[in-house]
Design a protein around this motif. Structure first.
Motif, PDB file in Angstrom:
ATOM      1  N   ASP A 191       0.868  -1.176   0.000  1.00 17.82           N
ATOM      2  CA  ASP A 191       0.000   0.000   0.000  1.00 17.82           C
ATOM      3  C   ASP A 191       0.905   1.226   0.000  1.00 17.82           C
ATOM      4  O   ASP A 191       1.473   1.594   1.028  1.00 17.82           O
ATOM      5  N   SER A 193      -0.080   4.296  -0.792  1.00 16.02           N
ATOM      6  CA  SER A 193      -0.873   5.524  -0.794  1.00 16.02           C
ATOM      7  C   SER A 193      -0.273   6.580   0.124  1.00 16.02           C
ATOM      8  O   SER A 193      -0.567   7.772  -0.023  1.00 16.02           O
ATOM      9  N   GLY A 219      -4.644  -0.203  -2.430  1.00 20.29           N
ATOM     10  CA  GLY A 219      -5.033   0.860  -1.512  1.00 20.29           C
ATOM     11  C   GLY A 219      -5.581   2.049  -2.271  1.00 20.29           C
ATOM     12  O   GLY A 219      -5.953   1.951  -3.447  1.00 20.29           O
ATOM     13  N   SER A 220      -5.639   3.193  -1.597  1.00 17.37           N
ATOM     14  CA  SER A 220      -6.196   4.390  -2.207  1.00 17.37           C
ATOM     15  C   SER A 220      -5.240   4.931  -3.259  1.00 17.37           C
ATOM     16  O   SER A 220      -4.190   4.348  -3.543  1.00 17.37           O
ATOM     17  N   THR A 221      -5.597   6.072  -3.820  1.00 15.59           N
ATOM     18  CA  THR A 221      -4.869   6.610  -4.966  1.00 15.59           C
ATOM     19  C   THR A 221      -3.388   6.787  -4.666  1.00 15.59           C
ATOM     20  O   THR A 221      -3.001   7.296  -3.617  1.00 15.59           O
ATOM     21  N   GLU A 248      -0.347   0.347 -12.067  1.00 12.01           N
ATOM     22  CA  GLU A 248      -0.007   0.178 -10.653  1.00 12.01           C
ATOM     23  C   GLU A 248       0.737  -1.125 -10.369  1.00 12.01           C
ATOM     24  O   GLU A 248       0.648  -1.693  -9.282  1.00 12.01           O
ATOM     25  N   HIS A 334      -2.021  16.562  -6.607  1.00 11.60           N
ATOM     26  CA  HIS A 334      -1.758  15.212  -6.131  1.00 11.60           C
ATOM     27  C   HIS A 334      -0.425  14.671  -6.630  1.00 11.60           C
ATOM     28  O   HIS A 334       0.333  14.051  -5.866  1.00 11.60           O
ATOM     29  N   HIS A 361      -1.754  13.357   1.510  1.00 12.11           N
ATOM     30  CA  HIS A 361      -0.573  12.599   1.931  1.00 12.11           C
ATOM     31  C   HIS A 361       0.545  13.485   2.463  1.00 12.11           C
ATOM     32  O   HIS A 361       1.452  12.992   3.130  1.00 12.11           O
ATOM     33  N   ASP A 389      -8.138  16.834   2.139  1.00 13.29           N
ATOM     34  CA  ASP A 389      -7.043  16.601   1.193  1.00 13.29           C
ATOM     35  C   ASP A 389      -6.374  17.885   0.720  1.00 13.29           C
ATOM     36  O   ASP A 389      -5.761  17.906  -0.336  1.00 13.29           O
TER      37      ASP A 389
END
Length: 473
Positions: A191, A193, A219-221, A248, A334, A361, A389
């Motif tokens: 993961d 993310s 996992g998430s983006t 990915e 992002h 993040h 975010d």
């Protein structure tokens, strides 16, 4: 004409020797200007590229040469960590007398070793997979703040690939990788993310694993995808076959890593603060050597500043940004989250609100950057709201004061941009900038002083007239 850092030119204002908020010798009064900045910014190399090349060179099959490497705290920590593992990293005279090349003589990695990672995410995450190839235990530790930065996904992935890691179940430093000279490798799910560095770390050493490595992200983006592409391109420069055709998923076959003879690009994320001077002063800033093709996420600053109202031109001579209007925008950072602090500073001086999205993040970077930016801009009179975010910034007149940096180089850079328009901003612990931009105070002061001397003869009418935004009423 060359201006010194303490220029008495009327367009370059340095706060009083003891401005409000200056409480410690490490605090620095940021320079303020009353005219546009017209300057050229020659920047040192990219931290991200330098540290990737250093790791690959340490694992290569012959002697490598890295030209124009960045010499900052993070890269010096990486070089020293490799020396502690038995690699010969030494200076060599290059084309630029102020920036010697690095010659790297690979050697079998050895322990026991104790590696100081400082606060460098690239060191704490890129080197554990290499340390698993060492013969003997390798312990990792660093600054107190570094113990809060996540590294658990890399450590668990190494366990899944056959390495032994002792972290006391914390998923953070300090930890010890008990190297046996080889790693089984194979397929692993991680993961990432929380940081794209988790993927890059496994790919950089994967060619030296017995069965290579295949990394699946779940996992998430996934954040900062351009940084993974930077890793892939660096591996290909070293002759490593990387299959990234499946979304990915990245596959590195076992093979030798070829020696490198490479030149490091300028750091485009560091360039953002210099280019921002054009936007917030209605000036013009040129950065020579801007690559026409790059994997650096900082290249995204061209689009962001154009959307905010600047003229942006990229040609064979480099990148030139000219400030016109300064508008707020709705922007997803992002994939270029390193730009967030400087973009937030520019947004605080704009004529309309800004929303920065997609950067949740960065709460786990050197500090919680979202909370830190909201707090420090708010302390100067700004109207900043945190979201899950990102940030929402409603420009308001700002006032001076101490801008705390939280041991985060990007916070200091944001403060320097604000200081161009807001008198009496004092940057706490400005030396934190040595992480990626050595000699920051001299570089920024000279850039501003020389830029205002050039611009004073052709000041853009109206930008600084009256009570401009960011000035005290």
């Amino acid at each position: 004409m060359t201006a010194s850092a303490d220029s008495d030119h009327p367009a370059f204002l340095t706060p009083a020797s003891s401005p409000p908020g200056a409480t410690h010798p490490a605090d620095w009064p940021a320079p303020t200007v009353t005219t546009s900045v017209d300057a050229t910014a020659v920047l040192p190399g990219s931290k991200s590229i330098t540290n990737r090349f250093l790791v690959l060179a340490a694992l290569a099959n012959d002697t490598s040469r890295i030209r124009r490497p960045l010499r900052s705290r993070d890269t010096l920590l990486m070089a020293q960590a490799l020396r502690d593992l038995g690699v010969d990293v030494r200076d060599h005279e290059g084309d630029d007398a102020d920036c010697p090349d690095w010659i790297i003589e690979p050697a079998p990695l050895r322990g026991p070793a104790h590696l100081d990672v400082g606060l460098a995410g690239t060191v704490m995450r890129f080197l554990p997979p290499a340390a698993a190839l060492a013969d003997g235990p390798v312990t990792f530790d660093g600054d107190p703040q570094a113990r809060t930065r996540p590294v658990g996904p890399v450590l668990q992935a190494l366990r899944d690939l056959g390495a032994e890691v002792d972290d006391g179940g914390r998923g953070a430093m300090p930890f010890t990788v008990r190297g046996t000279g080889s790693v089984r490798g194979g397929t692993v799910t991680v993961d990432a993310s929380g940081s794209s560095q988790f993927v890059s770390a496994l790919l950089l050493s994967g060619a030296r694993f017995d069965h290579g490595v295949t990394v699946h992200h779940v996992g998430s983006t996934l954040p900062s995808v351009p940084h993974i592409q930077m890793t892939v391109e660096a591996l290909r420069d070293a002759g490593v076959m990387v299959d990234d055709s499946e979304p990915e998923t990245w596959r590195v076959d076992p093979c030798e890593i070829n020696a490198l003879d490479v030149t490091v690009e300028p750091d485009l994320s560091n360039a953002a603060m210099f280019l921002a001077a054009a936007l917030v002063t209605g000036g013009r800033v040129h950065v020579p050597g801007w690559p026409r093709f790059t994997t650096q996420a900082g290249d995204h600053v061209r689009l962001v500043f154009e959307q905010m109202g600047a003229d942006v031109e990229l040609d064979r001579d480099g990148l030139t940004v000219t400030g016109r209007a300064l508008h707020g925008i709705d922007v997803d950072l992002h994939d270029a989250s390193e730009l967030t602090p400087v973009v937030a500073a520019v947004a605080a001086l704009a004529d309309s609100p800004t929303r920065i999205r997609g950067v949740g993040h960065i709460r786990h970077h050197e500090t919680d950057r979202i909370a830190a930016l909201a707090t420090e801009l708010g302390r100067l009179g700004g109207d900043v709201a945190q979201t899950d975010d990102g940030l929402v910034i409603h420009p308001r007149p700002l006032h001076g004061g101490l801008f705390r940096t939280y041991a985060d180089h990007r916070m200091a850079m944001a403060a320097a941009v604000l200081g161009l328009r807001v008198p009496d901003i004092v940057i706490e612990d400005v030396a934190t900038t040595t992480k990626t931009l050595p000699d920051f105070v001299r570089r920024w002061s000279t850039f501003v002083a020389e830029g205002t001397q050039v611009a004073s003869a052709t000041e853009r009418a109206g930008f600084f007239s009256g009570a401009s935004r960011g000035r005290r009423p």
